[in-house]
Design a protein around this motif. Structure first.
Motif, PDB file in Angstrom:
ATOM      1  N   UNK A 379      31.712  20.925   4.495  1.00 46.66           N
ATOM      2  CA  UNK A 379      31.835  20.881   3.034  1.00 46.66           C
ATOM      3  C   UNK A 379      30.558  20.326   2.406  1.00 46.66           C
ATOM      4  N   UNK A 380      30.225  20.741   1.182  1.00 44.01           N
ATOM      5  CA  UNK A 380      29.055  20.173   0.507  1.00 44.01           C
ATOM      6  C   UNK A 380      29.241  18.695   0.183  1.00 44.01           C
ATOM      7  N   UNK A 381      30.478  18.319  -0.152  1.00 43.09           N
ATOM      8  CA  UNK A 381      30.791  16.919  -0.475  1.00 43.09           C
ATOM      9  C   UNK A 381      32.268  16.700  -0.205  1.00 43.09           C
ATOM     10  N   UNK A 382      32.638  15.428  -0.056  1.00 44.10           N
ATOM     11  CA  UNK A 382      34.039  15.063   0.140  1.00 44.10           C
ATOM     12  C   UNK A 382      34.357  13.915  -0.805  1.00 44.10           C
ATOM     13  N   UNK A 383      35.408  14.099  -1.611  1.00 46.51           N
ATOM     14  CA  UNK A 383      35.836  13.057  -2.554  1.00 46.51           C
ATOM     15  C   UNK A 383      37.318  12.782  -2.338  1.00 46.51           C
ATOM     16  N   UNK A 384      37.656  11.499  -2.323  1.00 52.85           N
ATOM     17  CA  UNK A 384      39.029  11.066  -2.070  1.00 52.85           C
ATOM     18  C   UNK A 384      39.512  10.232  -3.254  1.00 52.85           C
ATOM     19  N   UNK A 385      40.684  10.561  -3.770  1.00 52.78           N
ATOM     20  CA  UNK A 385      41.346   9.762  -4.800  1.00 52.78           C
ATOM     21  C   UNK A 385      42.474   8.992  -4.130  1.00 52.78           C
ATOM     22  N   UNK A 386      42.470   7.668  -4.267  1.00 49.66           N
ATOM     23  CA  UNK A 386      43.516   6.821  -3.700  1.00 49.66           C
ATOM     24  C   UNK A 386      44.225   6.038  -4.794  1.00 49.66           C
ATOM     25  N   UNK A 387      45.539   5.973  -4.691  1.00 49.73           N
ATOM     26  CA  UNK A 387      46.329   5.073  -5.545  1.00 49.73           C
ATOM     27  C   UNK A 387      47.138   4.150  -4.629  1.00 49.73           C
ATOM     28  N   UNK A 388      46.570   3.024  -4.207  1.00 51.82           N
ATOM     29  CA  UNK A 388      47.238   2.174  -3.210  1.00 51.82           C
ATOM     30  C   UNK A 388      48.560   1.588  -3.685  1.00 51.82           C
ATOM     31  N   UNK A 389      48.715   1.335  -4.990  1.00 54.29           N
ATOM     32  CA  UNK A 389      49.883   0.609  -5.486  1.00 54.29           C
ATOM     33  C   UNK A 389      50.955   1.530  -6.069  1.00 54.29           C
ATOM     34  N   UNK A 390      50.867   2.812  -5.740  1.00 58.10           N
ATOM     35  CA  UNK A 390      51.866   3.764  -6.202  1.00 58.10           C
ATOM     36  C   UNK A 390      51.512   5.167  -5.753  1.00 58.10           C
ATOM     37  N   UNK A 391      52.334   6.109  -6.148  1.00 53.46           N
ATOM     38  CA  UNK A 391      52.168   7.491  -5.712  1.00 53.46           C
ATOM     39  C   UNK A 391      51.737   8.389  -6.873  1.00 53.46           C
ATOM     40  N   UNK A 392      51.427   9.632  -6.545  1.00 55.17           N
ATOM     41  CA  UNK A 392      50.986  10.628  -7.520  1.00 55.17           C
ATOM     42  C   UNK A 392      52.116  11.632  -7.714  1.00 55.17           C
ATOM     43  N   UNK A 393      52.834  11.524  -8.804  1.00 53.08           N
ATOM     44  CA  UNK A 393      54.003  12.372  -9.039  1.00 53.08           C
ATOM     45  C   UNK A 393      53.771  13.243 -10.272  1.00 53.08           C
TER      46      UNK A 393
END
Length: 458
Positions: A379-393
């Protein structure tokens, strides 16, 4: 019978505070020490915003202690050793030792224990079997699967998460003629979602068995004999880390209503620990796993950045190579500023972490570098979104990741807490938004073994 409060109105906070009032709670000015216990695979850092809220309501920082279990993952079979994982007995022993340290440091006779998820098992085990009934005044369990994530004799029967297994059957055995499941003179409270906790579901979708009954209900985290609080639509982690959960905790301990707002400090000091990822010595092909062991020799650089573009505003404002304990800092920060934290360590990708501003000091700013999977190396780049204190709904929350709504991988039902992208184009600005919180950073070339992490605070 457990004192159950169904909080299903729009005025959740007001009802929550009324529901949790306990006339025998200690007076506010007593400020008992509180020990916070994280869940499966997590670390002490997950309590950061909760500690800020307690501090903002006058709790002395030195009376708030979040433990960091070295190996935070549970065994698949509690009776069989498994590299990099803890048994229920080891988990309880670690908590007992940490509580003793807090009692000695503060001179207090008792502590309050606050736990998320698996951490509640250690709390219950300690109080029931480890002498904790003598030194714990209140026990608060957020999202703890007290009757199992599943209750199936044919699926991982020795797991501590199995409601039919020996561990939970012993914990849940009636303690008196009323059939109470809680032990000791301790005051108990559980906090759960009405139906949105992935680990309290009648269907086995989140354990990989869609369509099969788990024999667990939405009320699985409740305990007979406890004050059982229900907060609508919160997810598994929000049972401990949301403002509504904090309000329930504070009211239960003190009998008084708090403010859930975080009060900014004039001077902000940041510090924490750099940890790594473990690999099984007996089965390296099984992949890496989370631990909270220090990563000696890791290097940290901190840059002040432009809040609109993520671009750096000059040279690093803090540089440090950590020692054997993995600790970094303290770094005197500006509570209004945005920062990029760059972690470099042998065997890991250079990891660029972007966060929201830090309104208050913390010693829990723990950092962990990433590894790039083989499938991402082209991949040209890798980006990660994290929400440690909850989920993505996406059925509940407003969110976007690099303009994509919902972020890739986000699933209805609050079951996913991270998202990954392979952004195209030259290194550029990338942003994540979640219910009003906006984090901005920069992408970096995978060819240089670099990864971007955008981490939400709230």
């Amino acid at each position: 019978m457990p004192r159950r409060r169904e909080l299903l109105a729009a005025t959740t906070t007001t009802l929550l505070l009324a529901a949790c009032a306990t006339p025998t709670s200690p007076r506010m000015q007593e400020m008992p020490p509180i020990v916070f216990v994280h869940g499966n695979g997590d670390s002490a850092s997950i309590w950061q915003s909760t500690l800020w809220r307690f501090e903002s309501n006058g709790w002395p920082r030195e009376r708030l202690h979040a433990i960091d279990v070295p190996y935070p993952l549970a065994r698949e079979d509690d009776a069989r050793a498994q590299p990099g994982r803890t048994s229920t007995a080891e988990h309880m022993a670690f908590l007992r030792d940490e509580v003793q340290k807090v009692l000695q440091a503060t001179g207090a006779r008792q502590v309050v224990l606050v736990a998320n998820s698996r951490g509640g098992y250690a709390v219950r085990n300690y109080i029931q079997n480890g002498g904790g009934d003598r030194v714990v005044s209140h026990a608060i369990l957020g999202g703890t699967p007290n009757h199992g994530v599943w209750s199936l004799p044919d699926y991982l029967p020795g797991s501590e998460f199995n409601g039919t297994g020996p561990f939970l059957k012993a914990l849940n055995a009636p303690k008196n003629t009323a059939g109470d499941e809680v032990a000791g003179p301790v005051k108990w409270m559980t906090i759960r979602s009405d139906s949105n906790d992935k680990f309290a579901q009648p269907d086995g979708v989140w354990i990989g068995r869609r369509g099969q009954p788990t024999n667990v209900t939405f009320a699985g985290p409740e305990l007979k004999g406890a004050t059982n609080v229900v907060i609508p639509r919160i997810d598994h982690r929000e049972t401990s880390f949301s403002p509504a959960a904090f309000e329930a905790m504070h009211r239960f301990i003190t009998g008084r209503a708090p403010s859930a707002a975080i009060t900014p400090e004039a001077l902000v000091s940041l510090s924490g620990k750099i940890t790594g990822l473990g690999v099984s010595s007996t089965d390296p092909a099984s992949g890496s796993f989370s631990n909270n062991l220090p990563l000696p020799g890791a290097r940290l650089e901190v840059f002040a950045i432009d809040p609109a573009t993520g671009g750096r505003r000059g040279a690093p404002v803090h540089v440090q190579t950590v020692g054997a304990d993995g600790r970094w800092g303290p770094f005197r920060a500006d509570g209004r500023e945005r920062y990029e934290f760059v972690v470099t360590a042998p065997g890991y990708a250079t990891t660029h972490v972007y966060r929201s501003p830090f309104p208050r000091s913390t010693a829990l700013l723990n950092l962990r570098p990433e590894r790039i999977a083989e499938t991402d190396k082209a991949a040209p780049a890798l980006a990660i979104l994290n929400r440690p204190r909850g989920y993505l709904d996406p059925t509940r929350d407003r969110m976007a990741f690099d303009g994509q709504t919902p972020p890739p991988g986000a699933l209805p039902g609050a079951g996913v807490s991270s998202s990954r992208l392979r952004p195209a184009g030259a290194p550029r600005t990338i942003a994540a938004e979640f219910n009003g919180e906006r984090v901005v950073g920069r992408t970096w070339p995978v060819a240089e073994n670099r990864v971007t992490v955008l981490e939400l605070t709230y």
